[in-house]
Design an enzyme around this catalytic site. Structure first.
Site, short mmCIF file in Angstrom:
data_model
loop_
_atom_site.label_atom_id
_atom_site.label_comp_id
_atom_site.label_asym_id
_atom_site.label_seq_id
_atom_site.Cartn_x
_atom_site.Cartn_y
_atom_site.Cartn_z
N CYS A 119 -123.55 53.07 29.98
CA CYS A 119 -123.52 53.90 31.18
C CYS A 119 -122.24 53.66 31.95
O CYS A 119 -121.86 52.53 32.22
CB CYS A 119 -124.72 53.55 32.07
SG CYS A 119 -124.71 54.36 33.66
N GLY A 120 -121.56 54.72 32.31
CA GLY A 120 -120.30 54.58 33.04
C GLY A 120 -120.46 54.66 34.53
O GLY A 120 -119.48 54.53 35.26
#
Length: 267
Positions: A119-120
């Site tokens: 997840c960014g």
């Protein structure tokens, strides 16, 4: 933090598992086979035994991952404030507890943050905080296309996980001459970068004396993570997004990618 040798990948927790399948060839023939698929497990990242985030990651180099994630996402503001890092096996996954001076900890909300694999946007609670400001970075050297080409040529041989499962990303720390010093792998590109940034920090390497090479596309989150740690050059297999390029220009970073005709450096 004391320096340590590059870890023995084979001694890490299992990063792949066998999966039975059937291969169908273009000529119409088929055969049974066993394919190695990468593992992804929950990893709880804690600061002073208080949970900050639960991420999905490949279970290797978890101490590096926790340190890199903490620094690149701004949860810990000073690497020198980290006193100890311990990774433990817990029910359903792993826990990494970082002992850190409280003065260097970002104030935490009452809930732990949850992130999917790679997840960014982990650590973001308000949409206004998605794109974080980055400070200008000084460049200690100019990125040489020949060094980028050399790193990309060497990188596949330095990916032990990918050799057996063909589905994980790699992030490498490279000298200005193109020599790879460290490599970290994960099913998520953000995780691979965080592992590398943690390893660079824990080894006490000068972050102005090298560049990051990755086997992924260049999204804006990767630029933010590198910029947050003062890394001036980021090279990726695929071209950057428009937002990644915009942020890199604002920080004075160099982005580069591989094309069929050579290396493209964006200014």
């Amino acid at each position: 933090m004391t320096a340590r040798p590059d870890p023995d990948w084979a001694s890490e927790p299992a990063t792949s598992r066998p999966a039975e399948g059937r291969l169908y060839r273009p000529d119409g023939t088929a055969k049974d086979l066993v394919w190695q698929v990468p593992e992804e497990v929950p990893v709880a990242i804690m600061h002073n035994s208080v949970s900050t985030a639960v991420m999905m990651a490949t279970p290797a180099d978890l101490e590096d991952f926790a340190v890199g994630f903490s620094l690149s996402e701004g949860f810990v503001t000073d690497p020198a404030a980290i006193r100890n890092v311990v990774a433990l096996t817990v029910e359903n996954g792993f826990c990494v507890d970082i002992a850190v001076d409280e003065a260097a900890l970002k104030p935490r909300s009452v809930r732990a943050l949850e992130g999917r694999t790679g997840c960014g946007l982990c650590g973001v609670e308000d949409i206004a905080d998605v794109v974080k400001p980055v400070a200008p970075i000084g460049k200690a050297f100019a990125l040489a296309p020949a060094a980028v080409q050399k790193a990309f040529a060497e990188l596949p041989a330095r990916q032990p996980m990918n050799k057996i499962n063909h589905s994980v990303h790699a992030a490498a720390w490279v000298t200005p001459e193109g020599e790879i010093k460290l490599v970290r792998e994960d099913i998520g590109r953000h995780n691979a970068l965080d592992k590398l940034l943690g390893a660079v920090t824990r080894e006490g390497l000068d972050r102005s004396s090298g560049f990051v090479a990755m086997t992924s596309r260049c999204s804006f989150e990767l630029v933010q993570k590198c910029a947050h740690l003062g890394i001036a050059h980021l090279v990726t297999i695929s071209a950057p997004t428009g937002l990644a390029l915009h942020l890199a220009r604002g920080a004075g970073m160099t982005l580069a990618s591989r094309s069929p005709d050579g290396i493209v450096c964006f200014h």
